[in-house]
Design a protein around this motif. Structure first.
Motif, short mmCIF file in Angstrom:
data_model
loop_
_atom_site.label_atom_id
_atom_site.label_comp_id
_atom_site.label_asym_id
_atom_site.label_seq_id
_atom_site.Cartn_x
_atom_site.Cartn_y
_atom_site.Cartn_z
N UNK A 229 1.03 -1.19 -0.12
CA UNK A 229 0.08 -0.10 -0.13
C UNK A 229 0.84 1.22 -0.10
N UNK A 230 0.61 2.09 -1.00
CA UNK A 230 -0.41 2.06 -1.90
C UNK A 230 -0.24 1.25 -2.95
N UNK A 231 -1.32 0.69 -3.85
CA UNK A 231 -1.42 0.05 -4.81
C UNK A 231 -2.82 0.36 -5.69
N UNK A 232 -2.68 -0.13 -6.65
CA UNK A 232 -4.18 0.08 -7.69
C UNK A 232 -4.20 1.69 -8.05
N UNK B 214 4.02 3.44 -5.73
CA UNK B 214 3.86 2.14 -5.91
C UNK B 214 5.26 1.49 -5.88
N UNK B 215 6.28 2.03 -6.78
CA UNK B 215 7.69 1.36 -6.80
C UNK B 215 8.29 1.50 -5.16
N UNK B 216 8.09 2.18 -4.77
CA UNK B 216 8.68 2.49 -3.24
C UNK B 216 8.16 1.29 -2.20
N UNK B 217 6.68 1.25 -2.53
CA UNK B 217 6.07 -0.10 -1.43
C UNK B 217 6.52 -1.12 -1.98
#
Length: 329
Positions: free
Chosen positions: A22-25, A217-220
């Motif tokens: 998270x985050x995603x989507x 999203x890449x960091x997650x």
């Protein structure tokens, strides 16, 4: 006498820890684009024409088609009518809205505002006499839209560090760079480093052109990948930001990361004997697909799901003026 088998006291499914990124989507730009089509259908009725896939996700496109959206690649595929025409989130060359005006078409522009920001920056730099380099992937709709803001040949595409090392500018003192919004943050940083080392006077974006959602999203993924035996990235094969997540996961330490569009596509042989799984979704993949994939794993494993949150997203974008007074049913 035949006895019924004893009911097992413990689950016979193997244990699996799922790290849910998270985050995603959906990002704000994707959410806005889908809303534009849905609200246009509600306000004006079917059909609503959409030039190119509104976002790169087959499930989303099929869902909108079921509601009355008609997807086309070019304006000349649309019959003469008063029906709205929506431009996709990826943006379009300047010639497309000009053609729509000539045909007196009613247009609702769903271009992501962060892509529009890159378009504006490209024009500003060009007007100041700069030669424009665009870091991006050839053939991607966003790259086609961005290069199409300027005259043919005004934008030079740089896809790799090798391209950056080979490029010969017309004037090293009048060079500027912009980027596609859905790139690998690390790859882009490397390409920019090559360009800045070769051309110290090059003008780089004042703020990163790669959008907040791509970066987040890449960091997650980087956070959870080292803990995972496998990773599943929910997304479509034509989704640039989803493909980048696969690359990021493997570089960050996951032995194998796979792009999966739907749960029915999962190759279960890839997941034999794993103990940990990472799950995320590209910015154009709806949460319902994430849920279906987790449910598919739950049928085969005894899951312990942990959500790993690296940041909270609060970004929203305004709808086009004609739709601001419409509420989705």
């Amino acid at each position: 006498m035949t006895r019924s088998p004893a009911t097992p006291q413990h689950s016979e499914r193997p244990p699996l820890t799922v790290y849910l990124a998270s985050p995603r989507g959906f990002c704000a730009g994707v959410d806005r684009a889908i809303q534009i089509v849905e609200l246009a259908l509600e306000k004006y009725g079917a059909p609503v024409y959409v030039r190119h896939a509104i976002v790169h996700n087959r499930y989303v496109v099929e869902s909108l088609e079921a509601k009355g959206a008609v997807f086309v690649e070019e304006l000349d595929e649309i019959p003469v009518s008063d029906a709205p025409i929506v431009f996709s989130a990826h943006g379009v060359p300047k010639s497309v809205p000009a053609d729509a005006r000539n045909r007196r078409m009613f247009v609702l522009d769903a271009t992501c505002p962060l892509v529009s920001k890159v378009h504006i920056e490209a024009e500003r730099l060009f007007d100041r006499g700069h030669e424009i380099l665009l870091i991006g992937h050839a053939g991607h709709p966003e790259v086609i839209g961005t290069t199409g803001q300027l005259p043919p040949g005004a934008v030079k595409l740089i896809e790799t560090s090798e391209d950056a090392a080979r490029f010969t500018p017309n004037d090293t003192s009048k060079l500027a760079v912009i980027t596609q919004t859905t790139l690998s943050v690390d790859d882009t940083r490397e390409i920019l480093s090559v360009l800045q080392r070769r051309f110290p006077d090059i003008v780089v974006p004042r703020t990163d052109d790669i959008c907040y959602a791509t970066t987040n999203r890449q960091d997650a993924v980087k956070r959870i990948a080292p803990q995972c035996d496998r990773m599943v990235i929910v997304g479509s094969p034509n989704s640039s930001n989803s493909l980048r997540l696969v690359e990021v996961a493997q570089r960050a330490g996951c032995p194998r990361a796979m792009l999966v569009e739907r749960s029915s596509e999962i190759d279960w042989r890839e997941f034999e004997s794993i103990r940990s799984l990472g799950v995320t979704a590209g910015a154009s993949a709806p949460e319902v697909l994430v849920d279906s994939i987790i449910n598919a794993f739950a049928e085969r494993f005894d899951l312990a799901v942990q959500t790993v949150t690296t940041t909270e997203e609060t970004v929203t974008f305004k709808l086009p003026r004609p739709l601001r007074d419409t509420t989705a049913a």
